[in-house]
Design a protein around this motif. Structure first.
Motif, PDB file in Angstrom:
ATOM      1  N   ARG A  80      -3.980 -13.219  18.587  1.00 55.40           N
ATOM      2  CA  ARG A  80      -4.984 -13.752  17.663  1.00 55.40           C
ATOM      3  C   ARG A  80      -4.321 -14.471  16.492  1.00 55.40           C
ATOM      4  O   ARG A  80      -4.741 -15.573  16.105  1.00 55.40           O
ATOM      5  CB  ARG A  80      -5.859 -12.623  17.132  1.00 55.40           C
ATOM      6  CG  ARG A  80      -6.973 -13.088  16.198  1.00 55.40           C
ATOM      7  CD  ARG A  80      -7.587 -11.961  15.410  1.00 55.40           C
ATOM      8  NE  ARG A  80      -8.230 -10.968  16.249  1.00 55.40           N
ATOM      9  CZ  ARG A  80      -7.792  -9.721  16.398  1.00 55.40           C
ATOM     10  NH1 ARG A  80      -6.680  -9.321  15.788  1.00 55.40           N
ATOM     11  NH2 ARG A  80      -8.438  -8.874  17.157  1.00 55.40           N
ATOM     12  N   GLU A  81      -3.284 -13.878  15.932  1.00 51.65           N
ATOM     13  CA  GLU A  81      -2.613 -14.483  14.780  1.00 51.65           C
ATOM     14  C   GLU A  81      -1.993 -15.829  15.122  1.00 51.65           C
ATOM     15  O   GLU A  81      -2.082 -16.789  14.340  1.00 51.65           O
ATOM     16  CB  GLU A  81      -1.525 -13.534  14.250  1.00 51.65           C
ATOM     17  CG  GLU A  81      -2.056 -12.284  13.568  1.00 51.65           C
ATOM     18  CD  GLU A  81      -0.978 -11.255  13.302  1.00 51.65           C
ATOM     19  OE1 GLU A  81      -1.206 -10.362  12.479  1.00 51.65           O
ATOM     20  OE2 GLU A  81       0.106 -11.339  13.954  1.00 51.65           O
ATOM     21  N   LEU A  82      -1.384 -15.929  16.289  1.00 49.37           N
ATOM     22  CA  LEU A  82      -0.717 -17.176  16.665  1.00 49.37           C
ATOM     23  C   LEU A  82      -1.733 -18.296  16.892  1.00 49.37           C
ATOM     24  O   LEU A  82      -1.533 -19.422  16.414  1.00 49.37           O
ATOM     25  CB  LEU A  82       0.123 -16.965  17.923  1.00 49.37           C
ATOM     26  CG  LEU A  82       0.880 -18.200  18.420  1.00 49.37           C
ATOM     27  CD1 LEU A  82       1.817 -18.738  17.342  1.00 49.37           C
ATOM     28  CD2 LEU A  82       1.659 -17.902  19.692  1.00 49.37           C
ATOM     29  N   VAL A  83      -2.802 -18.011  17.585  1.00 47.51           N
ATOM     30  CA  VAL A  83      -3.807 -19.041  17.845  1.00 47.51           C
ATOM     31  C   VAL A  83      -4.451 -19.480  16.531  1.00 47.51           C
ATOM     32  O   VAL A  83      -4.700 -20.676  16.310  1.00 47.51           O
ATOM     33  CB  VAL A  83      -4.863 -18.536  18.847  1.00 47.51           C
ATOM     34  CG1 VAL A  83      -5.966 -19.574  19.039  1.00 47.51           C
ATOM     35  CG2 VAL A  83      -4.205 -18.230  20.190  1.00 47.51           C
ATOM     36  N   PRO A 113       6.806 -17.375  19.325  1.00 49.28           N
ATOM     37  CA  PRO A 113       7.268 -16.293  18.440  1.00 49.28           C
ATOM     38  C   PRO A 113       6.861 -14.952  19.034  1.00 49.28           C
ATOM     39  O   PRO A 113       5.739 -14.793  19.517  1.00 49.28           O
ATOM     40  CB  PRO A 113       6.544 -16.584  17.117  1.00 49.28           C
ATOM     41  CG  PRO A 113       5.365 -17.416  17.493  1.00 49.28           C
ATOM     42  CD  PRO A 113       5.793 -18.222  18.682  1.00 49.28           C
ATOM     43  N   GLU A 114       7.750 -13.986  19.015  1.00 50.14           N
ATOM     44  CA  GLU A 114       7.534 -12.747  19.745  1.00 50.14           C
ATOM     45  C   GLU A 114       6.764 -11.680  18.972  1.00 50.14           C
ATOM     46  O   GLU A 114       6.063 -10.869  19.559  1.00 50.14           O
ATOM     47  CB  GLU A 114       8.888 -12.163  20.187  1.00 50.14           C
ATOM     48  CG  GLU A 114       9.671 -13.064  21.132  1.00 50.14           C
ATOM     49  CD  GLU A 114       9.060 -13.123  22.517  1.00 50.14           C
ATOM     50  OE1 GLU A 114       8.313 -12.197  22.882  1.00 50.14           O
ATOM     51  OE2 GLU A 114       9.307 -14.110  23.233  1.00 50.14           O
ATOM     52  N   ARG A 126      -2.567  -7.803  21.063  1.00 51.67           N
ATOM     53  CA  ARG A 126      -1.227  -7.582  21.610  1.00 51.67           C
ATOM     54  C   ARG A 126      -0.227  -8.554  20.986  1.00 51.67           C
ATOM     55  O   ARG A 126      -0.562  -9.697  20.693  1.00 51.67           O
ATOM     56  CB  ARG A 126      -1.217  -7.779  23.121  1.00 51.67           C
ATOM     57  CG  ARG A 126      -2.061  -6.789  23.893  1.00 51.67           C
ATOM     58  CD  ARG A 126      -1.381  -5.436  23.992  1.00 51.67           C
ATOM     59  NE  ARG A 126      -2.119  -4.540  24.869  1.00 51.67           N
ATOM     60  CZ  ARG A 126      -1.903  -4.408  26.167  1.00 51.67           C
ATOM     61  NH1 ARG A 126      -0.973  -5.154  26.744  1.00 51.67           N
ATOM     62  NH2 ARG A 126      -2.603  -3.561  26.881  1.00 51.67           N
ATOM     63  N   THR A 127       1.001  -8.113  20.821  1.00 51.13           N
ATOM     64  CA  THR A 127       2.045  -9.029  20.387  1.00 51.13           C
ATOM     65  C   THR A 127       2.505  -9.869  21.582  1.00 51.13           C
ATOM     66  O   THR A 127       2.353  -9.461  22.734  1.00 51.13           O
ATOM     67  CB  THR A 127       3.252  -8.277  19.802  1.00 51.13           C
ATOM     68  OG1 THR A 127       3.781  -7.399  20.800  1.00 51.13           O
ATOM     69  CG2 THR A 127       2.861  -7.488  18.566  1.00 51.13           C
ATOM     70  N   VAL A 128       3.064 -11.017  21.276  1.00 49.55           N
ATOM     71  CA  VAL A 128       3.498 -11.925  22.334  1.00 49.55           C
ATOM     72  C   VAL A 128       4.508 -11.261  23.252  1.00 49.55           C
ATOM     73  O   VAL A 128       4.508 -11.471  24.470  1.00 49.55           O
ATOM     74  CB  VAL A 128       4.077 -13.215  21.719  1.00 49.55           C
ATOM     75  CG1 VAL A 128       4.664 -14.123  22.800  1.00 49.55           C
ATOM     76  CG2 VAL A 128       2.996 -13.960  20.933  1.00 49.55           C
TER      77      VAL A 128
END
Length: 306
Positions: free
Chosen positions: A92-95, A86-87, A123-125
């Motif tokens: 941090r949020e994704l993990v 997801p971009e 950073r954002t993906v």
């Protein structure tokens, strides 16, 4: 304890056999490299083990259960080549989100430190480089403290420093009891890191053993030289074997040649006898690349499927 087992697994796509009666067992705590040319069946094998596709015939067992079942999925970490991310979320949020899908997980900050993304946590993906995306995929694979890691080309796009850090983490995980199976095209990496190498070709297991055992399939040594003698003539000389042309002709009408010679002394004597111009001659023991090339040679594959 057996971490995974394939028993006579075949997977067909129309007339194509992506896997052809593959049988393979990996015990808990092993570190196994999966090698093979494009189309060998590596990705399909991972998909079967993850329950993303079912075998046409045969059986697969992972961690004592059925691939894709919830109890099994919660004990596996996977990093698939070309997997999307997801971009518009931060690293941090994704993990953290992935970690919450497991019954147990490592602290997010610990994972980010391990994969070298601590400074990119906010950073954002979409802002990550290719190598950083690979490290993020690795982070999502290890955050759930899996018993089994399935990694497809895990160090692609990583710089040398990131590769060293990755393999340091991988070895630590194996030392703690995690089973690791990784697919790679980097033969040096497989030779250096894997305790066991499985070679696939046309959907079949062609070889299975330690790197040193696979190297033993090569008789003789590797001869490298620069000459203007055509490759076909070199292959016909006494003591010669498979010939590879490494470079095109240079200004002196010579090219670098690599020969897998069963009897290098006979080959060199034949070159001297015919007065062939030769320089840069080296003779070394065959390596894992030589074994890989021999095992996946079209003649070997034809014999394995006849």
């Amino acid at each position: 304890m057996t971490a995974l087992e394939l028993s006579g697994v075949t997977k067909t796509h129309g007339q194509l056999k992506a896997l052809d009666e593959v049988s393979l067992r990996v015990e808990a705590g092993e570190l196994v490299a999966l090698l093979g040319p494009n189309g060998a069946g590596k990705t399909t094998m991972f998909e079967v083990l993850l329950g993303l596709t079912g075998p046409t015939a045969g059986n697969a067992t992972v961690l004592g259960g059925s691939p894709g079942s919830r109890p099994v999925v919660q004990r596996i970490g996977a990093m698939l080549q070309g997997a999307g991310l997801p971009e518009n979320v931060t690293v941090r949020e994704l993990v953290r989100l992935v970690g919450r899908s497991y019954p147990r997980s490592l602290p997010v900050e610990t994972v980010l430190e391990r994969v070298g993304l601590a400074s990119r946590r906010g950073r954002t993906v979409t802002d990550l480089s290719g190598g950083e995306r690979q490290r993020l995929l690795l982070a999502t694979a290890i955050v759930g403290m899996p018993d089994l890691l399935l990694l497809d080309e895990p160090t692609a796009a990583m710089d040398p420093e990131a590769k060293r850090a990755f393999w340091g983490e991988a070895r630590a995980a194996v030392a703690d009891g995690t089973t690791l199976v990784f697919a790679t095209h980097d033969l040096a990496e497989a030779d250096a890191m894997a305790r066991r190498v499985v070679v696939l070709g046309r959907g079949r297991v062609l070889a299975d053993g330690t790197p040193s055992q696979l190297k033993s399939v090569i008789d003789g040594k590797t001869v490298r030289l620069r000459t203007d003698v055509p490759a076909a003539e070199l292959a016909s000389l006494p003591g010669s074997g498979p010939v590879e042309v490494e470079t095109p002709m240079d200004s002196s009408d010579r090219r670098w040649i690599r020969i897998h010679a069963a009897a290098p002394q006979d080959l060199i004597a034949a070159l001297v006898a015919r007065g062939a111009p030769v320089d840069g001659l080296t003779i070394v023991d065959s390596d894992l690349e030589d074994a890989f090339l021999k095992l996946t040679d079209s003649k070997t594959l034809k014999g394995a499927t006849s």
